[in-house]
Design an enzyme around this catalytic site. Sequence first.
Site, PDB file in Angstrom:
ATOM      1  CD  GLU A  95      -3.083   0.894   0.320  1.00 39.44           C
ATOM      2  OE1 GLU A  95      -2.497   1.592  -0.529  1.00 39.44           O
ATOM      3  OE2 GLU A  95      -4.270   1.073   0.630  1.00 39.44           O
ATOM      4  CG  ASP A  96      -1.041   4.766  -1.421  1.00 38.44           C
ATOM      5  OD1 ASP A  96      -1.703   4.095  -0.601  1.00 38.44           O
ATOM      6  OD2 ASP A  96      -1.567   5.575  -2.203  1.00 38.44           O
ATOM      7  CG  ASP A 110      -5.936   8.449   6.149  1.00 34.11           C
ATOM      8  OD1 ASP A 110      -5.327   9.109   6.996  1.00 34.11           O
ATOM      9  OD2 ASP A 110      -6.956   8.863   5.592  1.00 34.11           O
ATOM     10  CG  PHE A 166      -4.262  15.001   1.232  1.00 37.51           C
ATOM     11  CD1 PHE A 166      -5.071  13.920   1.541  1.00 37.51           C
ATOM     12  CD2 PHE A 166      -3.855  15.183  -0.082  1.00 37.51           C
ATOM     13  CE1 PHE A 166      -5.469  13.033   0.556  1.00 37.51           C
ATOM     14  CE2 PHE A 166      -4.259  14.305  -1.072  1.00 37.51           C
ATOM     15  CZ  PHE A 166      -5.060  13.223  -0.756  1.00 37.51           C
ATOM     16  NE  ARG A 225      -2.464   8.460  -9.534  1.00 41.09           N
ATOM     17  CZ  ARG A 225      -3.186   7.995  -8.510  1.00 41.09           C
ATOM     18  NH1 ARG A 225      -2.575   7.538  -7.440  1.00 41.09           N
ATOM     19  NH2 ARG A 225      -4.495   7.999  -8.561  1.00 41.09           N
TER      20      ARG A 225
HETATM   21  P1  IMP Z   1      -7.695   4.292   4.620  1.00 43.49           P
HETATM   22  O1  IMP Z   1      -8.716   3.244   4.316  1.00 43.49           O
HETATM   23  O2  IMP Z   1      -8.288   5.494   5.265  1.00 43.49           O
HETATM   24  O3  IMP Z   1      -6.512   3.775   5.379  1.00 43.49           O
HETATM   25  O4  IMP Z   1      -7.288   4.837   3.214  1.00 43.49           O
HETATM   26  C1  IMP Z   1      -6.111   4.649   2.649  1.00 43.49           C
HETATM   27  C2  IMP Z   1      -6.147   5.183   1.240  1.00 43.49           C
HETATM   28  O5  IMP Z   1      -6.572   6.560   1.189  1.00 43.49           O
HETATM   29  C3  IMP Z   1      -4.761   5.153   0.698  1.00 43.49           C
HETATM   30  O6  IMP Z   1      -4.531   3.957   0.000  1.00 43.49           O
HETATM   31  C4  IMP Z   1      -4.719   6.356  -0.206  1.00 43.49           C
HETATM   32  O7  IMP Z   1      -5.133   5.994  -1.501  1.00 43.49           O
HETATM   33  C5  IMP Z   1      -5.724   7.313   0.371  1.00 43.49           C
HETATM   34  N1  IMP Z   1      -5.044   8.361   1.192  1.00 43.49           N
HETATM   35  C6  IMP Z   1      -5.095   8.502   2.523  1.00 43.49           C
HETATM   36  N2  IMP Z   1      -4.361   9.549   2.946  1.00 43.49           N
HETATM   37  C7  IMP Z   1      -3.820  10.078   1.834  1.00 43.49           C
HETATM   38  C8  IMP Z   1      -2.932  11.197   1.605  1.00 43.49           C
HETATM   39  O8  IMP Z   1      -2.479  11.915   2.518  1.00 43.49           O
HETATM   40  N3  IMP Z   1      -2.585  11.425   0.322  1.00 43.49           N
HETATM   41  C9  IMP Z   1      -3.036  10.669  -0.725  1.00 43.49           C
HETATM   42  N4  IMP Z   1      -3.849   9.619  -0.554  1.00 43.49           N
HETATM   43  C10 IMP Z   1      -4.245   9.317   0.707  1.00 43.49           C
HETATM   44 MG    MG Z   2      -4.520   3.657  -1.994  1.00 47.40          MG
END
Ligand code: IMP
Ligand code: MG
Length: 187
Positions: A101-102, A105, A154, A167
């Site tokens: 995963e990138d 969050d 963010f 990206r």
């Molecule tokens: P989660 O389900 O809230 O953990 O969401 C994770 C996903 O939200 C990541 O895979 C990202 O695609 C996106 N995301 C969350 N925070 C950021 C950020 O700061 N920048 C860009 N994408 C984010």
């Molecule tokens: Mg993602």
Amino acid sequence: MRTPRDDIQEVLIDQQAIAKKVAELGQAISRDYEGKDLLVVGVLKGAYVFLADLLRNMNISPGIDFVAIQSYTQSTESSGVVRVLKDLDESAEGRHILIVEDIVDTGLTLTYLVDNMKTRKAASVKVCALLDKPERRKVDVEIDYKGFEVPDKFVVGYGLDYAQKYRELPFVGVLKPEIYGGESGSS
Ligand code: IMP
Ligand code: MG
């Protein structure tokens, strides 16, 4: 000429620091999965840049597959309800799965994915994430291989987008407030 770089307020993690960390992660993964049937599963689209570099730092030859998911969300908040846009091409049964995963969050996406992979009778399911934003966590999720912790801001670059842009940036940074209007627009 105005470039995407001009929209960045602050670089949080530069190219060199990323390269060093990705090399370390690639080595650790290679060590841990040596002789095992590993399937690396990248989460589109954000993880593909990280995954490509990570792979080039491995000295094992894992299978590579991708999933694309979309969380049903009204705003920047993930709801935890996800829709699978692209599923695995390969079978996960009996194989060691490493989800790449990138950023983690709220943790909702990853929790869904880990559970989903486990239902396919994978031999093991682990997680590698470049970035971790622990302040935002809603559900506990174990990150087995972690790059960097980032503050509750963010971030874009190195695969991460804002409204499908930025990206391409080789670093991880924070957008200027006039560009980031408070909506994530991420995937
Ligand atoms: P989660 O389900 O809230 O953990 O969401 C994770 C996903 O939200 C990541 O895979 C990202 O695609 C996106 N995301 C969350 N925070 C950021 C950020 O700061 N920048 C860009 N994408 C984010
Ligand atoms: Mg993602």
